[in-house]
Scaffold this motif. Sequence first.
Motif, PDB file in Angstrom:
ATOM      1  N   GLU A  20      11.099  17.247  -4.110  1.00  0.00           N
ATOM      2  CA  GLU A  20      11.962  16.376  -3.229  1.00  0.00           C
ATOM      3  C   GLU A  20      11.071  16.106  -2.073  1.00  0.00           C
ATOM      4  OE1 GLU A  20      16.026  17.884  -1.971  1.00  0.00           O
ATOM      5  OE2 GLU A  20      16.490  18.096  -3.993  1.00  0.00           O
ATOM      6  N   LYS A  21      10.436  16.873  -1.544  1.00  0.00           N
ATOM      7  CA  LYS A  21       9.217  16.999  -0.417  1.00  0.00           C
ATOM      8  C   LYS A  21       8.258  15.712  -0.766  1.00  0.00           C
ATOM      9  CE  LYS A  21       9.477  21.232   1.937  1.00  0.00           C
ATOM     10  NZ  LYS A  21       8.735  22.289   2.290  1.00  0.00           N
ATOM     11  N   LEU A  22       7.901  15.900  -1.972  1.00  0.00           N
ATOM     12  CA  LEU A  22       6.688  15.133  -2.461  1.00  0.00           C
ATOM     13  C   LEU A  22       7.159  13.864  -2.827  1.00  0.00           C
ATOM     14  CD1 LEU A  22       5.098  17.659  -5.064  1.00  0.00           C
ATOM     15  CD2 LEU A  22       3.960  16.748  -2.841  1.00  0.00           C
ATOM     16  N   SER A  23       8.344  13.562  -3.198  1.00  0.00           N
ATOM     17  CA  SER A  23       9.033  12.285  -3.451  1.00  0.00           C
ATOM     18  C   SER A  23       9.328  11.598  -2.173  1.00  0.00           C
ATOM     19  CB  SER A  23      10.443  12.478  -4.083  1.00  0.00           C
ATOM     20  OG  SER A  23      11.037  11.062  -4.304  1.00  0.00           O
ATOM     21  N   CYS A  24       9.955  12.269  -1.109  1.00  0.00           N
ATOM     22  CA  CYS A  24       9.918  11.681   0.168  1.00  0.00           C
ATOM     23  C   CYS A  24       8.604  11.343   0.939  1.00  0.00           C
ATOM     24  CB  CYS A  24      10.628  12.837   1.223  1.00  0.00           C
ATOM     25  SG  CYS A  24      12.182  12.935   0.974  1.00  0.00           S
ATOM     26  N   ASN A  25       7.559  12.224   0.714  1.00  0.00           N
ATOM     27  CA  ASN A  25       5.928  11.993   1.374  1.00  0.00           C
ATOM     28  C   ASN A  25       5.789  10.615   0.644  1.00  0.00           C
ATOM     29  OD1 ASN A  25       6.127  13.866   2.942  1.00  0.00           O
ATOM     30  ND2 ASN A  25       4.940  15.206   1.558  1.00  0.00           N
ATOM     31  N   LEU A  26       5.852  10.659  -0.830  1.00  0.00           N
ATOM     32  CA  LEU A  26       5.110   9.559  -1.288  1.00  0.00           C
ATOM     33  C   LEU A  26       6.192   8.117  -1.141  1.00  0.00           C
ATOM     34  CD1 LEU A  26       3.722   8.087  -3.945  1.00  0.00           C
ATOM     35  CD2 LEU A  26       5.485   8.680  -5.251  1.00  0.00           C
ATOM     36  N   MET A  27       7.503   8.235  -0.770  1.00  0.00           N
ATOM     37  CA  MET A  27       8.086   7.063  -0.409  1.00  0.00           C
ATOM     38  C   MET A  27       7.283   6.503   0.982  1.00  0.00           C
ATOM     39  SD  MET A  27      12.001   7.073  -1.488  1.00  0.00           S
ATOM     40  CE  MET A  27      12.407   8.521  -0.153  1.00  0.00           C
ATOM     41  N   LEU A  28       7.188   7.460   1.882  1.00  0.00           N
ATOM     42  CA  LEU A  28       6.983   7.272   3.405  1.00  0.00           C
ATOM     43  C   LEU A  28       5.217   6.690   3.025  1.00  0.00           C
ATOM     44  CD1 LEU A  28       7.892  10.500   5.163  1.00  0.00           C
ATOM     45  CD2 LEU A  28       8.665   8.116   5.557  1.00  0.00           C
ATOM     46  N   ALA A  29       4.627   7.256   2.248  1.00  0.00           N
ATOM     47  CA  ALA A  29       3.259   6.716   1.901  1.00  0.00           C
ATOM     48  C   ALA A  29       3.355   5.391   1.373  1.00  0.00           C
ATOM     49  CB  ALA A  29       2.306   7.531   1.015  1.00  0.00           C
ATOM     50  N   GLU A  30       4.141   4.969   0.674  1.00  0.00           N
ATOM     51  CA  GLU A  30       4.567   3.473   0.032  1.00  0.00           C
ATOM     52  C   GLU A  30       4.815   2.574   1.055  1.00  0.00           C
ATOM     53  OE1 GLU A  30       7.283   4.063  -3.117  1.00  0.00           O
ATOM     54  OE2 GLU A  30       5.550   4.655  -4.458  1.00  0.00           O
ATOM     55  N   VAL A  31       5.696   3.101   2.047  1.00  0.00           N
ATOM     56  CA  VAL A  31       6.149   2.270   3.101  1.00  0.00           C
ATOM     57  C   VAL A  31       4.980   2.069   3.934  1.00  0.00           C
ATOM     58  CG1 VAL A  31       7.592   2.400   5.205  1.00  0.00           C
ATOM     59  CG2 VAL A  31       8.668   3.194   3.142  1.00  0.00           C
ATOM     60  N   ASP A  32       4.133   3.173   4.473  1.00  0.00           N
ATOM     61  CA  ASP A  32       3.040   2.829   5.260  1.00  0.00           C
ATOM     62  C   ASP A  32       2.024   1.844   4.672  1.00  0.00           C
ATOM     63  OD1 ASP A  32       4.018   4.675   7.346  1.00  0.00           O
ATOM     64  OD2 ASP A  32       2.765   6.329   6.740  1.00  0.00           O
ATOM     65  N   HIS A  33       2.023   2.219   3.209  1.00  0.00           N
ATOM     66  CA  HIS A  33       0.955   1.042   2.408  1.00  0.00           C
ATOM     67  C   HIS A  33       1.488  -0.203   2.545  1.00  0.00           C
ATOM     68  CE1 HIS A  33      -0.679  -0.820  -1.049  1.00  0.00           C
ATOM     69  NE2 HIS A  33      -1.809  -0.218  -0.769  1.00  0.00           N
ATOM     70  N   SER A  34       2.862  -0.479   2.528  1.00  0.00           N
ATOM     71  CA  SER A  34       3.553  -1.823   2.325  1.00  0.00           C
ATOM     72  C   SER A  34       3.178  -2.246   4.150  1.00  0.00           C
ATOM     73  CB  SER A  34       4.826  -1.808   2.378  1.00  0.00           C
ATOM     74  OG  SER A  34       5.094  -2.903   2.366  1.00  0.00           O
ATOM     75  N   ARG A  35       3.323  -1.621   4.916  1.00  0.00           N
ATOM     76  CA  ARG A  35       3.179  -2.062   6.498  1.00  0.00           C
ATOM     77  C   ARG A  35       1.661  -2.393   6.474  1.00  0.00           C
ATOM     78  NH1 ARG A  35       6.524   2.564   9.549  1.00  0.00           N
ATOM     79  NH2 ARG A  35       8.693   1.859   9.076  1.00  0.00           N
ATOM     80  N   VAL A  36       0.626  -1.755   6.230  1.00  0.00           N
ATOM     81  CA  VAL A  36      -0.554  -1.887   6.230  1.00  0.00           C
ATOM     82  C   VAL A  36      -0.876  -3.414   5.528  1.00  0.00           C
ATOM     83  CG1 VAL A  36      -3.027  -1.177   5.821  1.00  0.00           C
ATOM     84  CG2 VAL A  36      -1.267   0.472   6.746  1.00  0.00           C
ATOM     85  N   GLU A  37      -0.405  -3.267   4.544  1.00  0.00           N
ATOM     86  CA  GLU A  37      -0.678  -4.569   3.694  1.00  0.00           C
ATOM     87  C   GLU A  37      -0.330  -5.974   4.230  1.00  0.00           C
ATOM     88  OE1 GLU A  37       1.130  -4.488  -0.358  1.00  0.00           O
ATOM     89  OE2 GLU A  37      -0.751  -4.495  -1.089  1.00  0.00           O
ATOM     90  N   ASP A  38       1.040  -5.757   4.739  1.00  0.00           N
ATOM     91  CA  ASP A  38       1.645  -6.794   5.403  1.00  0.00           C
ATOM     92  C   ASP A  38       0.606  -6.981   6.848  1.00  0.00           C
ATOM     93  OD1 ASP A  38       3.549  -6.834   3.719  1.00  0.00           O
ATOM     94  OD2 ASP A  38       5.165  -6.016   4.831  1.00  0.00           O
ATOM     95  N   ALA A  39       0.328  -6.232   7.628  1.00  0.00           N
ATOM     96  CA  ALA A  39      -0.467  -6.403   8.651  1.00  0.00           C
ATOM     97  C   ALA A  39      -1.837  -7.005   8.240  1.00  0.00           C
ATOM     98  CB  ALA A  39      -0.860  -4.956   9.476  1.00  0.00           C
TER      99      ALA A  39
END
Length: 119
Positions: free
Chosen positions: A50-69
């Motif tokens: 569950e921790k890894l899944s949450c970390n992966l979701m956070l990383a995907e969100v960060d990646h999406s933000r960076v990609e948008d920026a």
Amino acid sequence: MWEPFSAKLKMMVEDFPSIISKAVESSSKKLQDDISVLQEENRLIRIEAEKLSCNLMLAEVDHSRVEDAMSTELRVARKEATDLRHKVQLLAQEKIELESKLVPYRVKVSRSGGLLGES
């Protein structure tokens, strides 16, 4: 001669149910302990997953933000480049117009013998 042996054998036969019962009890206890350990390990593994899944979701969100920026920065940079190209084109056109206005004066100066004071 066989009497002490048969007495001992008889005593062993009488102790068999108790020995077997203790062995089964011991094995059952060990199996219960093993089950408890495995259940705890399973619980810890699920928590880690569950921790890894949450970390992966956070990383995907960060990646999406960076990609948008980055996409926004690229759009802005392209617009600035287009604006600069347009400005350069206007300045080049203005230079050509100024040069075309200067040509008659240059010709006039060269025919009249140069700059003022030169004769």
